[in-house]
Design an enzyme around this catalytic site. Structure first.
Site, PDB file in Angstrom:
ATOM      1  N   ASN A 134      39.262 -13.340   1.131  1.00  0.00           N
ATOM      2  CA  ASN A 134      38.767 -12.063   1.671  1.00  0.00           C
ATOM      3  C   ASN A 134      38.711 -11.014   0.580  1.00  0.00           C
ATOM      4  O   ASN A 134      37.739 -10.258   0.478  1.00  0.00           O
ATOM      5  CB  ASN A 134      39.702 -11.565   2.781  1.00  0.00           C
ATOM      6  CG  ASN A 134      39.312 -12.090   4.147  1.00  0.00           C
ATOM      7  OD1 ASN A 134      38.150 -12.381   4.396  1.00  0.00           O
ATOM      8  ND2 ASN A 134      40.280 -12.210   5.032  1.00  0.00           N
TER       9      ASN A 134
ATOM     10  N   GLU B  10      43.310 -17.066  10.550  1.00  0.00           N
ATOM     11  CA  GLU B  10      42.627 -18.179   9.871  1.00  0.00           C
ATOM     12  C   GLU B  10      43.203 -19.526  10.298  1.00  0.00           C
ATOM     13  O   GLU B  10      43.095 -20.518   9.597  1.00  0.00           O
ATOM     14  CB  GLU B  10      42.684 -17.955   8.344  1.00  0.00           C
ATOM     15  CG  GLU B  10      43.937 -18.396   7.627  1.00  0.00           C
ATOM     16  CD  GLU B  10      45.200 -17.570   7.916  1.00  0.00           C
ATOM     17  OE1 GLU B  10      45.265 -16.903   8.961  1.00  0.00           O
ATOM     18  OE2 GLU B  10      46.132 -17.667   7.107  1.00  0.00           O
TER      19      GLU B  10
HETATM   20  N1  LIG Z   1      37.587 -12.408   7.374  1.00  0.00           N
HETATM   21  C1  LIG Z   1      38.580 -12.564   8.235  1.00  0.00           C
HETATM   22  N2  LIG Z   1      39.851 -12.595   7.799  1.00  0.00           N
HETATM   23  C2  LIG Z   1      40.843 -12.785   8.672  1.00  0.00           C
HETATM   24  C3  LIG Z   1      40.603 -12.935  10.050  1.00  0.00           C
HETATM   25  N3  LIG Z   1      41.806 -13.111  10.674  1.00  0.00           N
HETATM   26  C4  LIG Z   1      42.747 -13.074   9.720  1.00  0.00           C
HETATM   27  N4  LIG Z   1      42.184 -12.883   8.510  1.00  0.00           N
HETATM   28  C5  LIG Z   1      42.845 -12.749   7.206  1.00  0.00           C
HETATM   29  O1  LIG Z   1      43.448 -13.973   6.863  1.00  0.00           O
HETATM   30  C6  LIG Z   1      44.430 -13.685   5.861  1.00  0.00           C
HETATM   31  C7  LIG Z   1      45.609 -14.612   6.021  1.00  0.00           C
HETATM   32  O2  LIG Z   1      46.434 -14.421   4.939  1.00  0.00           O
HETATM   33  P1  LIG Z   1      47.849 -15.103   4.786  1.00  0.00           P
HETATM   34  O3  LIG Z   1      48.486 -15.249   6.126  1.00  0.00           O
HETATM   35  O4  LIG Z   1      48.573 -14.330   3.730  1.00  0.00           O
HETATM   36  O5  LIG Z   1      47.548 -16.550   4.311  1.00  0.00           O
HETATM   37  P2  LIG Z   1      46.705 -17.103   3.092  1.00  0.00           P
HETATM   38  O6  LIG Z   1      46.244 -16.044   2.164  1.00  0.00           O
HETATM   39  O7  LIG Z   1      45.637 -17.971   3.676  1.00  0.00           O
HETATM   40  O8  LIG Z   1      47.741 -17.975   2.350  1.00  0.00           O
HETATM   41  P3  LIG Z   1      48.209 -19.454   2.700  1.00  0.00           P
HETATM   42  O9  LIG Z   1      48.055 -19.614   4.180  1.00  0.00           O
HETATM   43  O10 LIG Z   1      49.627 -19.508   2.253  1.00  0.00           O
HETATM   44  O11 LIG Z   1      47.347 -20.372   1.947  1.00  0.00           O
HETATM   45  C8  LIG Z   1      44.789 -12.221   6.005  1.00  0.00           C
HETATM   46  O12 LIG Z   1      44.349 -11.513   4.860  1.00  0.00           O
HETATM   47  C9  LIG Z   1      43.985 -11.762   7.215  1.00  0.00           C
HETATM   48  O13 LIG Z   1      43.492 -10.457   7.076  1.00  0.00           O
HETATM   49  C10 LIG Z   1      39.252 -12.876  10.501  1.00  0.00           C
HETATM   50  O14 LIG Z   1      38.937 -13.000  11.684  1.00  0.00           O
HETATM   51  N5  LIG Z   1      38.291 -12.696   9.564  1.00  0.00           N
END
Ligand SMILES: Nc1nc2c(ncn2[C@@H]2O[C@H](COP(=O)(O)OP(=O)(O)OP(=O)(O)O)[C@@H](O)[C@H]2O)c(=O)[nH]1
Length: 288
Positions: A162, A198
């Site tokens: 993101n 996610e």
């Molecule tokens: N674009 C988008 N981002 C989302 C959505 N829901 C959650 N996110 C983002 O997903 C990200 C999840 O980050 P983390 O939980 O830190 O996990 P990660 O960066 O994938 O790290 P790891 O899971 O350890 O690999 C966050 O920055 C949320 O803002 C969505 O519907 N759309």
């Protein structure tokens, strides 16, 4: 006793008084209930017509009762007939008005229920739907003595994605991952859902761990093959980590325990370097 006298005695009996009184009360109660419906937006006119119709019916009953029991026959038939006509017209117009209102309300309710159960981004069942479906499949598994598997999927380094490519592009990734999951988890009894953020969760009913692990591995490959560039990811493309857990459902065990087991497996997959599948072992005191 001659028949007219018998009729006379019956009409004056306490039982008949009670029945007539009761039905009069029932009509008044129905009128009161119809009147309450006037508070619902858009229902005011038909509900008022129904109320007036029911009130007129009650009045007609009261007049008839008064005429027969208290005063004897009085020349009020014309009034009674006029009221009868009003009752019928008001009730029919009220019902005719109500019907499309009820229909459109049902339609809206269906639409709202559907919207409340489907994730707008991926069009997969959402967390709310998942809770209901999982509970249902768990009970079914407990009844049929079939194992139930859960696959938890999490996009790797999604925050970094993101940050680097923007939220809109991130949404696009989630849509594509959702599509891969939907395409691969399409066997009857597979229920792919968006767990939140996610994370995705697949309910894999009637499935032993080996088959669930195989599906998880296909999903992992499928996402990798999308070849979506991701600079912070080890392979340079978007990948997912997956946790798999299986249990033989038991009525007195909460299915959330199985979700937790899949979650623990998922975090082991993250710890192990991401872009991999980990199958939970043990847990719930069952063969998993
Ligand atoms: N674009 C988008 N981002 C989302 C959505 N829901 C959650 N996110 C983002 O997903 C990200 C999840 O980050 P983390 O939980 O830190 O996990 P990660 O960066 O994938 O790290 P790891 O899971 O350890 O690999 C966050 O920055 C949320 O803002 C969505 O519907 N759309």
């Amino acid at each position: 006793m001659p028949a007219p006298d018998l009729l006379e005695a019956l009409l004056h009996s306490p039982l008949i008084h009670w029945i007539l009184g009761l039905s009069l009360l029932a009509q008044l109660a129905a009128a009161a209930m119809a009147f309450r419906l006037t508070r619902i937006s858009g229902w005011y006119v038909p509900a008022l017509l129904m109320t007036l119709g029911l009130l007129a019916m009650a009045l007609r009953r009261a007049l008839g009762w008064y005429r027969l029991v208290v005063v004897g026959v009085l020349p009020i038939d014309l009034l009674s007939e006029a009221l009868g006509l009003f009752v019928s017209v008001a009730m029919w117009v009220g019902l005719w008005w109500f019907y499309p209102l009820l229909k459109s309300d049902r339609h809206h309710l269906k639409m709202l229920t559907a919207l409340a159960s489907v994730d707008a981004l991926t069009q997969l069942p959402n967390r709310r739907a998942l809770d209901i479906l999982l509970e249902y499949e768990w009970r079914r598994g407990a009844r049929d003595l079939h194992p139930l598997s859960i696959i938890m999927v999490d996009v790797d380094h999604f925050k970094a994605y993101n940050d680097a490519y923007g939220h809109t592009q991130g949404d696009n990734v989630l849509r594509q991952v959702g599509r891969v999951i939907r395409r691969l988890a399409r066997r009857a009894g597979d229920i792919p859902t968006r767990y939140g953020g996610e994370e995705f969760l697949i309910i894999h009913a009637h499935t032993p761990p080996e088959l669930a692990a195989r599906l998880a591995e296909r999903i992992r490959e499928g996402v990798e093959r999308l070849n979506i560039p991701h600079a912070s990811s080890a392979g340079g493309v978007v990948t997912v980590s997956l946790g798999v857990a299986t249990a033989l459902p038991m009525a007195d065990v909460n299915p959330k325990a199985l979700v937790d087991a899949a979650d623990v497996a998922l975090y082991r997959a993250k710890d192990g370097g991401r872009n991999q599948v980990v199958v939970a072992g043990g847990g719930l005191g069952l063969e998993i």
